[in-house]
Design a protein around this motif. Structure first.
Motif, PDB file in Angstrom:
ATOM      1  N   THR A  31      -6.021   3.864  -7.215  1.00 16.56           N
ATOM      2  CA  THR A  31      -4.912   4.148  -8.119  1.00 16.56           C
ATOM      3  C   THR A  31      -5.153   3.444  -9.451  1.00 16.56           C
ATOM      4  O   THR A  31      -6.086   2.649  -9.580  1.00 16.56           O
ATOM      5  N   ALA A  32      -4.287   3.694 -10.398  1.00 20.02           N
ATOM      6  CA  ALA A  32      -4.389   3.021 -11.694  1.00 20.02           C
ATOM      7  C   ALA A  32      -4.244   1.499 -11.538  1.00 20.02           C
ATOM      8  O   ALA A  32      -4.767   0.734 -12.332  1.00 20.02           O
ATOM      9  N   GLU A  33      -3.547   1.059 -10.487  1.00 20.82           N
ATOM     10  CA  GLU A  33      -3.353  -0.371 -10.223  1.00 20.82           C
ATOM     11  C   GLU A  33      -4.481  -0.964  -9.393  1.00 20.82           C
ATOM     12  O   GLU A  33      -4.499  -2.169  -9.156  1.00 20.82           O
ATOM     13  N   GLY A  34      -5.387  -0.136  -8.864  1.00 28.75           N
ATOM     14  CA  GLY A  34      -6.489  -0.639  -8.046  1.00 28.75           C
ATOM     15  C   GLY A  34      -6.569   0.062  -6.707  1.00 28.75           C
ATOM     16  O   GLY A  34      -5.878   1.058  -6.454  1.00 28.75           O
ATOM     17  N   LEU A  35      -7.418  -0.484  -5.843  1.00 29.05           N
ATOM     18  CA  LEU A  35      -7.640   0.100  -4.522  1.00 29.05           C
ATOM     19  C   LEU A  35      -6.469  -0.187  -3.596  1.00 29.05           C
ATOM     20  O   LEU A  35      -5.899  -1.285  -3.624  1.00 29.05           O
ATOM     21  N   VAL A  36      -6.113   0.802  -2.775  1.00 29.79           N
ATOM     22  CA  VAL A  36      -5.053   0.647  -1.778  1.00 29.79           C
ATOM     23  C   VAL A  36      -5.547   1.202  -0.457  1.00 29.79           C
ATOM     24  O   VAL A  36      -6.366   2.120  -0.419  1.00 29.79           O
ATOM     25  N   GLY A  37      -5.055   0.631   0.630  1.00 28.94           N
ATOM     26  CA  GLY A  37      -5.427   1.118   1.947  1.00 28.94           C
ATOM     27  C   GLY A  37      -4.464   0.638   3.011  1.00 28.94           C
ATOM     28  O   GLY A  37      -3.815  -0.395   2.843  1.00 28.94           O
ATOM     29  N   LEU A  38      -4.353   1.400   4.086  1.00 31.55           N
ATOM     30  CA  LEU A  38      -3.499   1.023   5.194  1.00 31.55           C
ATOM     31  C   LEU A  38      -4.008   1.629   6.490  1.00 31.55           C
ATOM     32  O   LEU A  38      -4.694   2.651   6.490  1.00 31.55           O
ATOM     33  N   THR A  39      -3.680   0.962   7.589  1.00 33.06           N
ATOM     34  CA  THR A  39      -4.041   1.403   8.927  1.00 33.06           C
ATOM     35  C   THR A  39      -2.933   2.296   9.464  1.00 33.06           C
ATOM     36  O   THR A  39      -1.755   1.982   9.329  1.00 33.06           O
ATOM     37  N   LEU A  40      -3.338   3.413  10.101  1.00 32.18           N
ATOM     38  CA  LEU A  40      -2.387   4.366  10.659  1.00 32.18           C
ATOM     39  C   LEU A  40      -2.789   4.792  12.058  1.00 32.18           C
ATOM     40  O   LEU A  40      -3.977   4.858  12.369  1.00 32.18           O
ATOM     41  N   SER A  41      -1.806   5.142  12.862  1.00 33.83           N
ATOM     42  CA  SER A  41      -2.083   5.776  14.150  1.00 33.83           C
ATOM     43  C   SER A  41      -1.316   7.088  14.266  1.00 33.83           C
ATOM     44  O   SER A  41      -1.144   7.618  15.347  1.00 33.83           O
ATOM     45  N   GLY A  62       4.281  -0.511  -1.889  1.00 34.40           N
ATOM     46  CA  GLY A  62       3.073  -1.177  -1.424  1.00 34.40           C
ATOM     47  C   GLY A  62       1.906  -0.218  -1.284  1.00 34.40           C
ATOM     48  O   GLY A  62       1.746   0.714  -2.072  1.00 34.40           O
ATOM     49  N   SER A  63       1.088  -0.441  -0.256  1.00 33.97           N
ATOM     50  CA  SER A  63      -0.089   0.401  -0.030  1.00 33.97           C
ATOM     51  C   SER A  63       0.304   1.851   0.249  1.00 33.97           C
ATOM     52  O   SER A  63      -0.354   2.784  -0.222  1.00 33.97           O
ATOM     53  N   ALA A  64       1.371   2.044   1.000  1.00 37.11           N
ATOM     54  CA  ALA A  64       1.826   3.405   1.281  1.00 37.11           C
ATOM     55  C   ALA A  64       2.225   4.118  -0.005  1.00 37.11           C
ATOM     56  O   ALA A  64       1.879   5.289  -0.219  1.00 37.11           O
ATOM     57  N   GLY A  65       2.917   3.423  -0.880  1.00 37.52           N
ATOM     58  CA  GLY A  65       3.277   4.000  -2.174  1.00 37.52           C
ATOM     59  C   GLY A  65       2.051   4.301  -3.005  1.00 37.52           C
ATOM     60  O   GLY A  65       1.999   5.306  -3.717  1.00 37.52           O
ATOM     61  N   PHE A  89      -6.114  -4.258   7.413  1.00 36.75           N
ATOM     62  CA  PHE A  89      -5.393  -3.283   6.603  1.00 36.75           C
ATOM     63  C   PHE A  89      -3.980  -3.019   7.127  1.00 36.75           C
ATOM     64  O   PHE A  89      -3.212  -2.315   6.493  1.00 36.75           O
ATOM     65  N   ALA A  90      -3.644  -3.619   8.265  1.00 34.31           N
ATOM     66  CA  ALA A  90      -2.285  -3.505   8.792  1.00 34.31           C
ATOM     67  C   ALA A  90      -1.407  -4.675   8.345  1.00 34.31           C
ATOM     68  O   ALA A  90      -0.187  -4.574   8.378  1.00 34.31           O
ATOM     69  N   ARG A  91      -2.038  -5.768   7.938  1.00 35.81           N
ATOM     70  CA  ARG A  91      -1.301  -6.980   7.556  1.00 35.81           C
ATOM     71  C   ARG A  91      -1.368  -7.213   6.052  1.00 35.81           C
ATOM     72  O   ARG A  91      -2.439  -7.220   5.455  1.00 35.81           O
ATOM     73  N   THR A  92      -0.232  -7.456   5.458  1.00 35.37           N
ATOM     74  CA  THR A  92      -0.162  -7.796   4.044  1.00 35.37           C
ATOM     75  C   THR A  92      -0.875  -9.119   3.807  1.00 35.37           C
ATOM     76  O   THR A  92      -0.720 -10.065   4.577  1.00 35.37           O
TER      77      THR A  92
END
Length: 171
Positions: A31-41, A62-65, A89-92
């Protein structure tokens, strides 16, 4: 269940899915603010023609946004050797996108994890707010095949190796 759901209804629903095993994926974007990522199931196949997948996020901050605002992102199917990465990636506040984790950048700019068994480059097709969550339908733009590996599975708040899966005879 009653509508609106009672606290007991909500807990029984959560318990049902907590005990249902699911494959683990890591969604990453730039994103314009940098890299984002999250763990999903919650990754699911919706259509093969056109190739569309779905997943949900529990909020739009946050990462989801960040994933919601990224033009494109990559869904990585994790292997049983990547449980710590999934937890990070699941923990802030945990380490993300480090050199040790093996991240690269696709020519199109998204973060890419070559050690994933499969990676799908996507763009959002549409979103649907549901309570505090957002259901995302995503068009698959490209696929990147990694090495065949045992999948990472999540059940009852614990990561497992999917290697114990044994095909059962059916008629």
């Amino acid at each position: 269940m009653s509508y609106p759901a009672t606290p007991d209804d909500i807990q029984r629903f959560k318990d049902a899915f907590r005990l249902h095993p699911a494959g683990v994926a890591l969604v990453a974007g730039n994103t314009a603010e940098g890299l984002v990522g999250l763990t999903l199931s919650s990754i699911a196949s919706v259509s093969a023609d056109p190739p569309v997948l779905s997943f949900s996020v529990t909020r739009s901050t946050g990462s989801a946004g960040g994933i919601l605002s990224a033009g494109t992102f990559v869904v990585h199917f994790l292997t049983d050797q990547q449980a710590q990465l999934a937890m990070n990636f699941a923990r802030t506040g945990s380490p993300r996108f480090t050199e040790e984790q093996g991240w690269q950048t696709l020519p199109t700019g998204e973060p890419y994890l070559p050690s994933a068994s499969m990676a799908l480059r996507c763009t959002i097709r549409e979103t649907l707010p549901v309570g505090p969550s957002v259901l995302i339908l995503a068009n698959v733009l490209d696929t990147y095949q990694g090495e065949p590996a045992t999948p990472l599975v999540y059940r009852d708040r614990t990561f497992f190796s999917g290697g114990g899966l044994e095909a059962l005879p059916v008629e």
